[in-house]
Design an enzyme around this catalytic site. Sequence first.
Site, PDB file in Angstrom:
ATOM      1  N   GLU A  69      -6.749  -8.042   2.402  1.00 39.88           N
ATOM      2  CA  GLU A  69      -6.329  -8.505   3.716  1.00 39.88           C
ATOM      3  C   GLU A  69      -7.474  -8.944   4.605  1.00 39.88           C
ATOM      4  O   GLU A  69      -7.456  -8.708   5.823  1.00 39.88           O
ATOM      5  CB  GLU A  69      -5.530  -7.399   4.409  1.00 39.88           C
TER       6      GLU A  69
ATOM      7  N   HIS B  20      -0.639  -6.657   6.945  1.00 33.21           N
ATOM      8  CA  HIS B  20      -1.917  -6.002   7.271  1.00 33.21           C
ATOM      9  C   HIS B  20      -2.549  -6.555   8.555  1.00 33.21           C
ATOM     10  O   HIS B  20      -3.411  -5.900   9.146  1.00 33.21           O
ATOM     11  CB  HIS B  20      -2.905  -6.180   6.126  1.00 33.21           C
TER      12      HIS B  20
ATOM     13  N   GLU C 262      -1.815   1.602   4.549  1.00 28.82           N
ATOM     14  CA  GLU C 262      -1.008   1.082   3.448  1.00 28.82           C
ATOM     15  C   GLU C 262       0.465   1.483   3.514  1.00 28.82           C
ATOM     16  O   GLU C 262       1.334   0.695   3.124  1.00 28.82           O
ATOM     17  CB  GLU C 262      -1.621   1.498   2.112  1.00 28.82           C
TER      18      GLU C 262
ATOM     19  N   ASP D 105     -12.751   5.364  -3.874  1.00 29.75           N
ATOM     20  CA  ASP D 105     -12.227   4.617  -5.021  1.00 29.75           C
ATOM     21  C   ASP D 105     -11.610   5.551  -6.058  1.00 29.75           C
ATOM     22  O   ASP D 105     -10.648   5.193  -6.742  1.00 29.75           O
ATOM     23  CB  ASP D 105     -13.336   3.793  -5.685  1.00 29.75           C
TER      24      ASP D 105
ATOM     25  N   TYR E 241       0.537   4.174  -0.331  1.00 26.50           N
ATOM     26  CA  TYR E 241       1.434   3.034  -0.195  1.00 26.50           C
ATOM     27  C   TYR E 241       2.901   3.489  -0.189  1.00 26.50           C
ATOM     28  O   TYR E 241       3.631   3.265   0.779  1.00 26.50           O
ATOM     29  CB  TYR E 241       1.231   2.058  -1.367  1.00 26.50           C
TER      30      TYR E 241
ATOM     31  N   HIS F 142       2.754  -8.702   2.049  1.00 23.33           N
ATOM     32  CA  HIS F 142       1.986  -7.454   2.232  1.00 23.33           C
ATOM     33  C   HIS F 142       0.702  -7.732   2.997  1.00 23.33           C
ATOM     34  O   HIS F 142       0.372  -7.028   3.967  1.00 23.33           O
ATOM     35  CB  HIS F 142       1.687  -6.854   0.855  1.00 23.33           C
ATOM     36  N   GLU F 143      -0.041  -8.759   2.568  1.00 26.12           N
ATOM     37  CA  GLU F 143      -1.323  -9.041   3.223  1.00 26.12           C
ATOM     38  C   GLU F 143      -1.121  -9.543   4.650  1.00 26.12           C
ATOM     39  O   GLU F 143      -1.918  -9.244   5.550  1.00 26.12           O
ATOM     40  CB  GLU F 143      -2.128 -10.052   2.400  1.00 26.12           C
TER      41      GLU F 143
END
Length: 609
Positions: free
Chosen positions: A273, A301, A320, A378, A386, A297-298
């Site tokens: 995003e 954001h 998310e 990460d 999400y 979705h993006e």
Amino acid sequence: MASSMPRLSPGDPSSYSRPDQAVVTRIHLDLTADFSKQVLTGSVTLGVRKVEEQARQLKLDCSKLDIVEVKEDGSGKSLDWKVGEAGPCGAELTVTLPETKEDMSITLSYSTSPSSSALQWLSPAQAGGDHPYLFSQNQAIHCRAMVPCQDTPSVKVPYTATITVPSPLTALMSALREGDPLSLPGGLTQYKFSQLVPIQSYLIAIAVGQLDSVRVGPRSLVWGGKKQLELAKVDFSETEEMLTTAESLCGPYVWGDYDILVLPPSFPFGGMENPCLTFATPTLLSGDKSNANVIAHEIAHSWTGNLVTNSNFEHFWLNEGFTVFTERKILGRMRGEQTRHFSAILGWRDLEECVNSQFSPTHPFTALVPDLTGVDPDDAFSTIPYEKGSTFLWYLEELVGGSEKFEPFLRAYYEHFMYKSITTDQFKSFFLAYFSSNPAISTIDWDTWLYAPGMPPYKPNFDTTLAVKSRELADKWVTGNIPEINKEFEEFSAEQKLEFLGILLESDKLDHQKLEKMDKMYSLSTSPNTEVLFGFIRIGIKARWEKSVELGLDLATRQGRMKFCRPLFKDLWGWEEQKERVKKCFMEHRAEMMSVCREMVGKDLGIKD
């Protein structure tokens, strides 16, 4: 899991920076892309304000950066600096500040490392053209490998940039382009950018390559290679409708342009995003708009994550979970409530697999707000923030009286916290104050929702209308009552095809004869929709169908999207007879993967980088 290591700073377990002492207020980048050395070289100028009057140090994050000099711009004097010992989250960079100034500008001259975790340098062959390519991926904590900065989402600043690249390459950034490119001696071109909306460091993004563009809306260009753009014109043709629908839900779009860059196949995510310039994987391109939900979705954001931001990655669900919830609201308004519910059904299946297979129901990373002390974000990345986050918002919406009550709350929430970074407690306080007169909120078990591992304590009552046909067809294949023609499957939407494949993956192993017939009838192994191909391959691997090995390794190595790479390698690794082949394939191709994908697949397989 949380380790015995201390939190790197009071406000962010993953950042050495101390914005509570001295904070960065603006950033200017002046960088040149050197493809021969595979480095960015130049300088960053930071506006700095002392928060504590007695502060004598500016704490920054860095990772594998070659710092040459640090100067205070007003006096031109060099400043003392030192880099601490490197750890899993990079290193602490400490700059000694002048005693007499509260606000100042300092410039750090530096270059990145050829092994920067933030940058991927591609040869012309890897980029699929006549020229090399560079792109960045700074989320979660990789901006420190591209820029010395306060690499925590709790710090949001505007930035400007001057980027010099070899001609005839084009430079793009997560910012608005300023003026026309300037030709320089030596076969170089200079580009200028400005992002006036304050953003967190992980949203600073750069891409350099041989790029063309096509307009798909009044606010939107799609950038990429010529072949990509032909498909993108179709696949991203609904971009403006998605933007206007998002605005009707969330409020004005403050970023100006909304462009999309289709990256080379090694890009490790579906989309990123980056403001003004969404980065997108070419696996979205199918020519039929079947993966356009990623663009929704993006776009979401632009409010959830970019405008209102998690203060650190323990609160990642605030980015998310809200974005998935809003993405589905956008698609629901465009295509009907049944579509919104069906998308959530697919997400619930992903959540179950994540909780029960990727982790376990008691794993601390399955909590909505995990403890990331001593953890690289990460390593904790999954579908939990999400889908579990989105489910929590679905629950809250139903609890307070439905969308007519909850959607005005969301707009008020965005308006109240816009341009800010917040914690879960701040969201909770705002929610409780907004709905203080609603007696139902007293029943919310906040501790279980936020801090307990495992599946959510509630499952929405989904409208299964669109899923019924998928299950009926899947049942026919499982019981052996196989249809003679492919009419049913051909009439399915992409989501219905994925539901069909998802049900089969959860079923008992299909015999190889059925898989051969299914492939022949539905052309699954040659599907242009990567999601469909991926789902079919996983069924084949589970059934130990020999053909799925070659298909799986091919898909896992011709693109670098972790959503596909990690499960494929992991599934094949569990096939004992194929382990050596899988290991050999990974070792041969890992240099083509971006750092984060290479590291995560290596960890999944127990192979050190």
